[in-house]
Design a protein around this motif. Structure first.
Motif, mmCIF file in Angstrom:
data_model
loop_
_atom_site.group_PDB
_atom_site.id
_atom_site.type_symbol
_atom_site.label_atom_id
_atom_site.label_comp_id
_atom_site.label_asym_id
_atom_site.label_seq_id
_atom_site.Cartn_x
_atom_site.Cartn_y
_atom_site.Cartn_z
ATOM 1 N N TYR A 50 0.842 -1.196 0.000
ATOM 2 C CA TYR A 50 0.000 0.000 0.000
ATOM 3 C C TYR A 50 0.880 1.250 0.000
ATOM 4 C CZ TYR A 50 -3.547 -3.355 1.495
ATOM 5 O OH TYR A 50 -4.382 -4.432 1.564
ATOM 6 N N ASP A 51 0.373 2.311 -0.611
ATOM 7 C CA ASP A 51 1.042 3.616 -0.558
ATOM 8 C C ASP A 51 0.007 4.711 -0.804
ATOM 9 O OD1 ASP A 51 0.531 3.714 -3.300
ATOM 10 O OD2 ASP A 51 2.566 3.132 -3.846
ATOM 11 N N LEU A 52 0.467 5.952 -0.725
ATOM 12 C CA LEU A 52 -0.409 7.117 -0.886
ATOM 13 C C LEU A 52 -0.204 7.798 -2.230
ATOM 14 C CD1 LEU A 52 0.006 8.656 2.695
ATOM 15 C CD2 LEU A 52 -1.972 7.404 1.818
ATOM 16 N N SER A 53 0.292 7.072 -3.208
ATOM 17 C CA SER A 53 0.632 7.693 -4.486
ATOM 18 C C SER A 53 -0.603 8.235 -5.198
ATOM 19 C CB SER A 53 1.353 6.689 -5.384
ATOM 20 O OG SER A 53 0.533 5.545 -5.615
ATOM 21 N N ARG A 54 -1.720 7.529 -5.140
ATOM 22 C CA ARG A 54 -2.924 8.009 -5.838
ATOM 23 C C ARG A 54 -3.503 9.246 -5.154
ATOM 24 N NH1 ARG A 54 -3.398 2.365 -5.863
ATOM 25 N NH2 ARG A 54 -3.149 1.465 -7.955
ATOM 26 N N TRP A 55 -3.502 9.259 -3.839
ATOM 27 C CA TRP A 55 -3.966 10.449 -3.126
ATOM 28 C C TRP A 55 -3.042 11.634 -3.406
ATOM 29 C CZ3 TRP A 55 -8.326 10.850 0.015
ATOM 30 C CH2 TRP A 55 -9.019 9.654 0.249
ATOM 31 N N ALA A 56 -1.749 11.374 -3.461
ATOM 32 C CA ALA A 56 -0.805 12.457 -3.757
ATOM 33 C C ALA A 56 -0.999 12.980 -5.169
ATOM 34 C CB ALA A 56 0.632 11.953 -3.567
#
Length: 275
Positions: A50-56
């Motif tokens: 998981y990561d926050l790349s799409r939110w970023a």
């Protein structure tokens, strides 16, 4: 003081434990799908993790690139929300107050008319609105804001219930008679006497109308107008993760509106200190 008398045959209601159980079950019904939506937006795909790349990407300029239709749809929906609230308040509030004060026998008829749109599916409303909007487009143009007239119809049941609940708790007849005895006119009674006393109902009606407008899809899609929901459908065909992110943001916005209703509506107007 004597102890309060308990009426026979009246159940005191659920106890503290039962209340917490009910709140917990209802909370799970809401939190489980929301948590699943959040987990879905954080997935990295086939690589796992998981990561926050799409939110970023969304907050880091994505709305000006591939996701620009969402910005257009959001702008259109906000314009529709403002116009819908204005139309609803200008038409509904004076009518309800006038019926309550001068024509109480029409209360049932007004309630029937206001609640009728909730029993009619949106697809059926569009069939009736399509020929009307062919005329509206020739008069006002093909912009998105005339769609607020149709949205004013679909928010009518929710706005009516919110205002009516507050209006029933206020003795509008006595207040209006007292104001008229002091020489106040109809507009003064409405704006300076009635409206401050039903402020919480008006806020609830306005915020519920905004939430309904931001979530409406059927009428806008079938009348070929672009709003937030139709833009999300278009973008989701290319990137379903982004549509889920904006759905979560819409839920957060609706939650904030509920908090505003509780805070602002529950605040009493400040009273001037007596000299």
């Amino acid at each position: 003081m004597s102890a309060p008398v308990r009426m026979r045959g009246v159940h005191p209601g659920p106890g503290p434990v039962a209340r917490w159980v009910i709140v917990g079950v209802i909370g799970l019904l809401f939190l489980v799908p929301i948590a699943a939506m959040v987990e879905f937006t954080l997935r990295r795909g086939l690589d796992g993790g998981y990561d926050l790349s799409r939110w970023a990407a969304v907050f880091g300029g994505g709305l000006t690139g591939d996701y620009k239709p969402i910005l257009t749809g959001l702008t259109n929906s906000l314009v529709l929300a403002v116009v819908t609230v204005i139309v609803m308040l200008v038409l509904l509030v004076p009518t309800m107050v006038l019926v309550r004060i001068r024509f109480p026998s029409l209360q049932r008829a007004l309630e029937f008319v206001c609640l009728l749109p909730i029993t009619i599916p949106a697809i059926v409303l569009v069939v009736g609105l399509a020929p009307v909007y062919s005329v509206v487009a020739r008069i006002f143009g093909s912009g998105v804001w005339p769609l607020a007239f149709a949205y004013g119809v679909i928010v009518l049941p929710y706005a009516y219930r919110a205002i009516q609940a507050n209006l029933q708790a206020v003795d509008v007849v006595t207040l209006s008679e007292a104001a008229r005895s002091l020489g106040a006119g109809w507009l003064t009674i409405l704006l300076r006497v009635v409206v401050p006393n039903i402020r919480r109902g008006l806020l609830a009606a306005a915020f519920i109308s905004v939430a309904v407008v931001l979530g409406e899809y059927t009428i806008a899609a079938l009348l070929n107008r672009v709003n937030l929901q139709t833009a999300l459908v278009v973008v989701s065909k290319a990137d379903p993760f982004v549509s889920i992110i904006f759905a979560l943001l819409a839920l957060a916005f609706a939650f904030v509106l509920l908090l505003v209703i509780g805070v602002v509506g529950g605040r009493r107007p400040a009273q001037k200190a007596s000299s």
